[in-house]
Design a protein around this motif. Structure first.
Motif, PDB file in Angstrom:
ATOM      1  N   ARG A   1      14.163  42.084  35.014  1.00 43.56           N
ATOM      2  CA  ARG A   1      15.380  42.018  34.227  1.00 43.56           C
ATOM      3  C   ARG A   1      15.252  40.891  33.217  1.00 43.56           C
ATOM      4  O   ARG A   1      14.640  39.870  33.467  1.00 43.56           O
ATOM      5  CB  ARG A   1      16.586  41.788  35.143  1.00 43.56           C
ATOM      6  CG  ARG A   1      16.695  42.841  36.246  1.00 43.56           C
ATOM      7  CD  ARG A   1      17.922  42.578  37.099  1.00 43.56           C
ATOM      8  NE  ARG A   1      18.021  43.565  38.161  1.00 43.56           N
ATOM      9  CZ  ARG A   1      17.514  43.404  39.376  1.00 43.56           C
ATOM     10  NH1 ARG A   1      16.880  42.296  39.680  1.00 43.56           N
ATOM     11  NH2 ARG A   1      17.646  44.337  40.299  1.00 43.56           N
TER      12      ARG A   1
ATOM     13  N   THR B   1      17.160  38.372  30.062  1.00 44.54           N
ATOM     14  CA  THR B   1      18.408  37.753  29.653  1.00 44.54           C
ATOM     15  C   THR B   1      18.263  37.187  28.253  1.00 44.54           C
ATOM     16  O   THR B   1      17.340  36.426  27.981  1.00 44.54           O
ATOM     17  CB  THR B   1      18.789  36.605  30.612  1.00 44.54           C
ATOM     18  OG1 THR B   1      18.852  37.126  31.938  1.00 44.54           O
ATOM     19  CG2 THR B   1      20.127  36.003  30.224  1.00 44.54           C
TER      20      THR B   1
ATOM     21  N   CYS C   1      19.371  34.724  25.240  1.00 47.46           N
ATOM     22  CA  CYS C   1      19.999  33.412  25.152  1.00 47.46           C
ATOM     23  C   CYS C   1      20.300  33.104  23.694  1.00 47.46           C
ATOM     24  O   CYS C   1      19.480  33.365  22.824  1.00 47.46           O
ATOM     25  CB  CYS C   1      19.080  32.330  25.720  1.00 47.46           C
ATOM     26  SG  CYS C   1      18.729  32.533  27.461  1.00 47.46           S
TER      27      CYS C   1
ATOM     28  N   HIS D   1      13.636  34.548  28.852  1.00 42.17           N
ATOM     29  CA  HIS D   1      13.126  33.771  29.975  1.00 42.17           C
ATOM     30  C   HIS D   1      11.999  34.539  30.666  1.00 42.17           C
ATOM     31  O   HIS D   1      12.109  35.739  30.910  1.00 42.17           O
ATOM     32  CB  HIS D   1      14.233  33.503  30.996  1.00 42.17           C
ATOM     33  CG  HIS D   1      15.281  32.549  30.521  1.00 42.17           C
ATOM     34  ND1 HIS D   1      14.988  31.395  29.831  1.00 42.17           N
ATOM     35  CD2 HIS D   1      16.635  32.574  30.642  1.00 42.17           C
ATOM     36  CE1 HIS D   1      16.104  30.751  29.548  1.00 42.17           C
ATOM     37  NE2 HIS D   1      17.117  31.445  30.022  1.00 42.17           N
TER      38      HIS D   1
ATOM     39  N   HIS E   1      10.700  35.021  33.994  1.00 44.98           N
ATOM     40  CA  HIS E   1      11.137  34.778  35.367  1.00 44.98           C
ATOM     41  C   HIS E   1       9.993  34.961  36.358  1.00 44.98           C
ATOM     42  O   HIS E   1       9.107  35.791  36.163  1.00 44.98           O
ATOM     43  CB  HIS E   1      12.266  35.746  35.752  1.00 44.98           C
ATOM     44  CG  HIS E   1      13.553  35.504  35.034  1.00 44.98           C
ATOM     45  ND1 HIS E   1      14.013  36.327  34.034  1.00 44.98           N
ATOM     46  CD2 HIS E   1      14.478  34.523  35.174  1.00 44.98           C
ATOM     47  CE1 HIS E   1      15.169  35.865  33.585  1.00 44.98           C
ATOM     48  NE2 HIS E   1      15.474  34.776  34.255  1.00 44.98           N
TER      49      HIS E   1
ATOM     50  N   PRO F   1      16.776  37.628  38.682  1.00 46.43           N
ATOM     51  CA  PRO F   1      18.233  37.525  38.565  1.00 46.43           C
ATOM     52  C   PRO F   1      18.873  38.899  38.424  1.00 46.43           C
ATOM     53  O   PRO F   1      18.218  39.881  38.067  1.00 46.43           O
ATOM     54  CB  PRO F   1      18.415  36.706  37.287  1.00 46.43           C
ATOM     55  CG  PRO F   1      17.210  37.047  36.464  1.00 46.43           C
ATOM     56  CD  PRO F   1      16.080  37.212  37.451  1.00 46.43           C
ATOM     57  N   ALA F   2      20.164  38.958  38.704  1.00 46.76           N
ATOM     58  CA  ALA F   2      20.909  40.201  38.498  1.00 46.76           C
ATOM     59  C   ALA F   2      20.923  40.543  37.012  1.00 46.76           C
ATOM     60  O   ALA F   2      20.779  39.665  36.151  1.00 46.76           O
ATOM     61  CB  ALA F   2      22.332  40.045  39.025  1.00 46.76           C
TER      62      ALA F   2
ATOM     63  N   GLY G   1      21.677  40.982  33.376  1.00 44.24           N
ATOM     64  CA  GLY G   1      22.584  40.269  32.499  1.00 44.24           C
ATOM     65  C   GLY G   1      22.858  38.836  32.902  1.00 44.24           C
ATOM     66  O   GLY G   1      23.651  38.149  32.258  1.00 44.24           O
ATOM     67  N   ARG G   2      22.217  38.367  33.961  1.00 45.90           N
ATOM     68  CA  ARG G   2      22.426  36.997  34.434  1.00 45.90           C
ATOM     69  C   ARG G   2      21.201  36.129  34.152  1.00 45.90           C
ATOM     70  O   ARG G   2      20.079  36.621  34.052  1.00 45.90           O
ATOM     71  CB  ARG G   2      22.703  36.993  35.937  1.00 45.90           C
ATOM     72  CG  ARG G   2      23.946  37.761  36.353  1.00 45.90           C
ATOM     73  CD  ARG G   2      25.206  37.076  35.863  1.00 45.90           C
ATOM     74  NE  ARG G   2      26.402  37.754  36.324  1.00 45.90           N
ATOM     75  CZ  ARG G   2      27.017  37.478  37.477  1.00 45.90           C
ATOM     76  NH1 ARG G   2      26.528  36.554  38.275  1.00 45.90           N
ATOM     77  NH2 ARG G   2      28.113  38.137  37.822  1.00 45.90           N
ATOM     78  N   ILE G   3      21.442  34.830  34.043  1.00 46.46           N
ATOM     79  CA  ILE G   3      20.349  33.869  33.912  1.00 46.46           C
ATOM     80  C   ILE G   3      19.882  33.489  35.308  1.00 46.46           C
ATOM     81  O   ILE G   3      20.692  33.232  36.196  1.00 46.46           O
ATOM     82  CB  ILE G   3      20.802  32.622  33.139  1.00 46.46           C
ATOM     83  CG1 ILE G   3      21.156  33.003  31.697  1.00 46.46           C
ATOM     84  CG2 ILE G   3      19.703  31.557  33.138  1.00 46.46           C
ATOM     85  CD1 ILE G   3      21.680  31.854  30.874  1.00 46.46           C
ATOM     86  N   GLY G   4      18.592  33.464  35.516  1.00 43.95           N
ATOM     87  CA  GLY G   4      18.044  33.183  36.831  1.00 43.95           C
ATOM     88  C   GLY G   4      18.204  31.734  37.248  1.00 43.95           C
ATOM     89  O   GLY G   4      18.602  30.866  36.459  1.00 43.95           O
ATOM     90  N   ASP G   5      17.876  31.479  38.498  1.00 45.98           N
ATOM     91  CA  ASP G   5      17.882  30.120  39.026  1.00 45.98           C
ATOM     92  C   ASP G   5      16.859  29.291  38.254  1.00 45.98           C
ATOM     93  O   ASP G   5      15.741  29.750  38.014  1.00 45.98           O
ATOM     94  CB  ASP G   5      17.508  30.168  40.513  1.00 45.98           C
ATOM     95  CG  ASP G   5      17.728  28.838  41.211  1.00 45.98           C
ATOM     96  OD1 ASP G   5      17.302  27.807  40.662  1.00 45.98           O
ATOM     97  OD2 ASP G   5      18.303  28.840  42.309  1.00 45.98           O
TER      98      ASP G   5
END
Length: 236
Positions: A8, A10, A12, A162, A164, A170-171, A173-177
């Motif tokens: 996935r 994201t 930014c 990103h 990853h 990450p889910a 549409g979300r930004i990962g840890d």
């Protein structure tokens, strides 16, 4: 075939995370102090990483893990410390204990407790590996060796993407840890600009989800770089 569903992405609108973020890892010097002081005690492993490490720290030869056959544990000796296990993606022993091919080290025996299993808290990151990993990933993006990230740039079109770690995606549409974001790279007109590659300072080589896990193309590129580096180290 492009495997976009496996990863996935994201978009930014701001630049990557500030380099002021601290990387949460021990230095080799800290490891020396902990081991020599017999100050570290580790609870019974409960995470996947602890279980992965604990099963193989009683062997005298390199062993791979069935759940991560790309990982190998090599018994080596460090000055002032003694026996430790070097964690590596290569099945051949490192030519030197602090080889660039080594992700990090685990004590062969937890300090002060012969019957206590080593786990995630004992892992000591090798800064040399971090450097060579980023070089390999950046060059891999430049050489377009991984369809996952090529397809990700096509989807994103514009903005920061990103990179990853696949161990904890990450889910949508979300930004990962931050621990799992290896780096960020600018995408323009659906093309990755490799020279904008910026490592994520807070990225950790090993978390409760396991050691570094790259997408196939980047993993293959890293292996080639590590093999070349080990050959040069052995020739010195």
């Amino acid at each position: 075939m492009l495997r976009a569903s496996a990863t996935r992405f994201t978009a930014c609108t701001i630049r990557p995370f500030s380099p002021l973020l601290c990387r949460r890892s021990f230095s080799l010097f800290t490891f020396f102090r902990i081991a020599s002081a017999h100050a570290l005690r580790v609870a019974t492993p409960t995470s996947r990483t602890n279980a992965l490490f604990a099963r193989y720290l009683t062997s005298n030869s390199a062993i791979s893990d069935p759940s991560r056959p790309d990982l190998f544990y090599h018994p080596v000796s460090l000055p002032m410390i003694g026996s430790v296990y070097a964690v590596s993606f290569l099945n051949q022993p490192p030519p030197i204990p602090d080889s660039c091919s080594v992700l990090g080290w685990l004590p062969a025996e937890t300090a002060g407790e012969a019957d206590t299993e080593a786990g995630l808290n004992d892992f000591v990151e090798n800064p040399k590996f971090r450097t060579i990993m980023h070089e390999a990933i950046q060059n891999g993006l430049r050489e377009e060796v991984d369809d996952i990230w090529i397809n990700g740039a096509l989807q994103l079109q514009q903005g920061w993407m990103h990179i990853h770690d696949s161990r904890n995606l990450p889910a949508l549409g979300r930004i990962g840890d931050p621990d799992d974001i290896i780096a960020s790279v600018l995408v323009r007109d659906s093309k990755i600009l490799p020279d904008t590659y910026q490592p994520m300072p807070s990225y950790r080589l090993c978390t409760s989800d396991g050691p570094t896990l790259l997408t196939d193309g980047l993993a293959a590129k890293l292996m080639l770089v590590l093999e070349g580096t080990v050959a040069r180290e052995a020739a010195q």
